[in-house]
Design an enzyme around this catalytic site. Structure first.
Site, mmCIF file in Angstrom:
data_model
loop_
_atom_site.group_PDB
_atom_site.id
_atom_site.type_symbol
_atom_site.label_atom_id
_atom_site.label_comp_id
_atom_site.label_asym_id
_atom_site.label_seq_id
_atom_site.Cartn_x
_atom_site.Cartn_y
_atom_site.Cartn_z
ATOM 1 N N ASP A 1 0.833 -1.202 0.000
ATOM 2 C CA ASP A 1 0.000 0.000 0.000
ATOM 3 C C ASP A 1 0.871 1.258 0.000
ATOM 4 O O ASP A 1 1.699 1.460 0.899
ATOM 5 C CB ASP A 1 -0.880 -0.010 1.260
ATOM 6 C CG ASP A 1 -2.235 0.638 1.040
ATOM 7 O OD1 ASP A 1 -2.408 1.298 -0.001
ATOM 8 O OD2 ASP A 1 -3.113 0.481 1.901
ATOM 9 N N ASP A 2 0.716 2.091 -1.020
ATOM 10 C CA ASP A 2 1.370 3.415 -1.079
ATOM 11 C C ASP A 2 2.894 3.348 -1.195
ATOM 12 O O ASP A 2 3.591 4.276 -0.760
ATOM 13 C CB ASP A 2 1.016 4.248 0.162
ATOM 14 C CG ASP A 2 -0.442 4.665 0.209
ATOM 15 O OD1 ASP A 2 -1.235 4.134 -0.589
ATOM 16 O OD2 ASP A 2 -0.797 5.519 1.041
ATOM 17 N N CYS B 1 -6.229 4.334 -3.919
ATOM 18 C CA CYS B 1 -6.184 2.904 -3.593
ATOM 19 C C CYS B 1 -7.248 2.080 -4.309
ATOM 20 O O CYS B 1 -6.936 1.138 -5.044
ATOM 21 C CB CYS B 1 -6.333 2.705 -2.084
ATOM 22 S SG CYS B 1 -4.994 3.409 -1.097
ATOM 23 N N HIS C 1 -9.511 -3.141 -2.012
ATOM 24 C CA HIS C 1 -9.784 -2.097 -1.030
ATOM 25 C C HIS C 1 -11.057 -2.482 -0.287
ATOM 26 O O HIS C 1 -12.051 -2.869 -0.907
ATOM 27 C CB HIS C 1 -9.954 -0.736 -1.708
ATOM 28 C CG HIS C 1 -9.961 0.405 -0.746
ATOM 29 N ND1 HIS C 1 -8.797 0.982 -0.270
ATOM 30 C CD2 HIS C 1 -10.979 1.058 -0.143
ATOM 31 C CE1 HIS C 1 -9.104 1.956 0.569
ATOM 32 N NE2 HIS C 1 -10.422 2.020 0.670
ATOM 33 N N ASP D 1 0.003 -0.378 -5.141
ATOM 34 C CA ASP D 1 -1.179 0.164 -5.814
ATOM 35 C C ASP D 1 -0.916 1.538 -6.425
ATOM 36 O O ASP D 1 -1.586 1.937 -7.370
ATOM 37 C CB ASP D 1 -2.393 0.199 -4.881
ATOM 38 C CG ASP D 1 -2.137 0.890 -3.545
ATOM 39 O OD1 ASP D 1 -1.006 1.362 -3.309
ATOM 40 O OD2 ASP D 1 -3.068 0.942 -2.726
ATOM 41 N N HIS D 2 0.060 2.271 -5.923
ATOM 42 C CA HIS D 2 0.469 3.571 -6.484
ATOM 43 C C HIS D 2 1.632 4.098 -5.659
ATOM 44 O O HIS D 2 2.061 3.463 -4.686
ATOM 45 C CB HIS D 2 -0.681 4.590 -6.482
ATOM 46 C CG HIS D 2 -1.449 4.627 -5.196
ATOM 47 N ND1 HIS D 2 -0.917 5.128 -4.030
ATOM 48 C CD2 HIS D 2 -2.698 4.185 -4.880
ATOM 49 C CE1 HIS D 2 -1.794 5.001 -3.058
ATOM 50 N NE2 HIS D 2 -2.883 4.432 -3.543
#
EC number: 3.1.6.13
Length: 463
Positions: free
Chosen positions: A45-46, A84, A138, A334-335
């Site tokens: 995540d992130d 997300c 998510h 995810d990014h």
């Protein structure tokens, strides 16, 4: 059946796998897919590419770097959107947000766009036991409050029980009181349940690997790690890896002149944290005080190193269980996340730092030779060991690629039929893909003959 995340993980695991074995006959029934490669999909995540294997000289990520040394690493991989839920729904369905009609957190694609198949659903329909641990989809309405069960998973996904404390007042401030802060290094023994979500997810994933080792069916295991998502709640000892005096500011920390307001994200999620509220920062551009900028960057990097230890333990278990020679490992995020570049923080923008992600694939016998008997490809590496050397990525591609390509690429690497390209429009088509198949990147010119590559993996594939 106990619900995942209820704190009764061992009971839940036993009941779940018993039911899976009954359904699949894994103790008594021979399966035609016994020679199929397993899939371990790690989603973070992130996580921006602030990793040693991407050239970051400060961040200590020895276990992810070790995975990269045995993988094909894509230097220029990008998410479809720096949010997300839209990003995860996009790459897990192989469709762009324009098709899933999800740009926020407010709808379920099967209801509002189309009954699109997902990566785990496709593997499940092809004889795989599909399992979800941690944050894969998510949570909430965007996955129908079920992580897209029962479509995608062979049994209900697991969520760590300590997840519910992530945004509560568990951060000890300078005043000795507990706060809901952005910066939240903790003494793990003092937090509720005496553990953290990513630790629980690693333990659960390892237990699943142990059970699946004796299954006659191949598995698809997706493990979603929370950190370095905010709040930066991680074991406080990881701060020691990043003394504040060694933390530099972003090299381009000013908001660009003439930047259209629509291109700027005012990082409202950060502003809601108690320690940031106390700074009384103006909206929308700030800026954040310089010393607090250093502390944010310090805690982000510390969270990455904490994450790295969890990835290391998971991959080491894969080795110990002798599954490394039969399991494809895909690693991505995810990014990205802005750390002060262009005066930006967090995600939600279209700047490179918010959309650029790590992406790598380990394919046994293809990106690395099969391990010899007793050899470990993924021994656990301690980020606190100053003697450990930076590992170079095994193979790299500089081509521009997208996460929407994950679906066809994993299918192709596993020897499954690659879903066809989507027509335009494709709302009525359940199984198709909008991303390119990346399998051509696994044709290595220095491998004249490749005895390790399973015959079922065709390298003559549609792009």
């Amino acid at each position: 059946m106990p619900t995942p995340g209820s704190g009764r993980g061992f009971i839940w695991l036993g009941l779940v796998l018993s039911s899976v074995c009954v359904a699949l006959g894994c103790e008594t029934q021979a399966n035609s897919t016994t020679d199929a490669l397993n899939i371990l999909l790690i989603i973070v995540d992130d996580l921006r590419p602030s990793l040693g294997c991407y050239g970051d000289k400060l961040v200590r990520s020895p276990n992810i770097d070790q995975l990269a040394s045995h993988s094909l690493l894509f230097q220029n991989a990008f998410a479809q959107q720096a949010v997300c839920a839209p990003s995860r729904v996009s790459f897990l369905t192989g469709r762009r947000p324009d098709t899933t009609r999800l740009y926020d957190f407010n709808s379920y694609w099967r209801v509002h766009a189309g009954n699109f198949s997902t990566i785990p659903q496709y593997f499940k329909e092809n004889g795989y036991v599909t399992m979800s641990v941690g944050k894969v989809f998510h949570p909430g309405i965007t996955s129908n409050h079920t992580d897209d069960s029962p479509y995608s998973w062979s049994f209900p996904p697991y969520h760590p029980s300590s997840e519910k404390y992530e945004n509560t007042k568990t951060c000890r401030g300078p005043d000795g009181e507990l706060h809901a802060n952005l910066l939240c290094p903790v003494d793990v023994v003092d937090v509720p349940e005496g553990t953290l979500p990513d630790k629980q997810s690693t333990e659960q994933a390892i237990q699943l690997l142990e059970k699946m080792k004796t299954s006659a069916s191949p598995f698809f295991l997706a493990v979603g790690y929370h950190k370095p998502h905010i709040p930066f709640r991680y074991p406080k000892e990881f701060q020691k890896l990043y003394p504040l005096e060694n933390i530099t500011l972003a090299p381009d920390s000013e908001v660009p002149d003439g930047l259209p307001p629509v291109a700027y994200n005012p990082w409202m999620d950060i502003r809601q944290r108690e320690d940031v509220q106390a700074l009384n920062i103006s909206v929308p551009y700030g800026p954040i005080p310089v010393e607090f900028q250093r502390k944010i960057r310090q805690s982000y990097f510390a969270s990455v190193s904490y994450l790295d230890t969890q990835v290391g333990r998971l991959l080491s278990a894969l080795d110990d269980l002798q599954l490394a020679n039969s399991t494809i490992v895909a690693f991505t995020s995810d990014h990205g996340w802005a750390l002060g570049e262009h005066g930006e923080w967090a995600k939600y923008s279209n700047f490179d730092v918010a959309t650029h992600v790590p992406l790598m694939f380990y394919v046994p016998g293809r990106t690395a030779s099969l391990p010899e008997a007793g050899e470990k490809l993924f021994p656990y590496l301690d980020p606190f060991d100053s003697a450990s050397e930076l590992m170079e990525p095994g193979r790299q591609s500089m081509d521009l690629v997208e996460l929407v390509s994950l679906f066809p690429t994993l299918a192709g690497l596993a020897g499954l039929q690659v879903p066809p390209r989507c027509p335009v429009p494709s709302f009525h088509v359940e199984l198709c893909r909008e991303g390119k198949n990346l399998l051509k990147h696994f044709r290595f010119c220095d491998l004249e003959e490749d005895p390790y590559l399973p015959d079922r993996i065709s390298l003559c594939c549609p792009a």
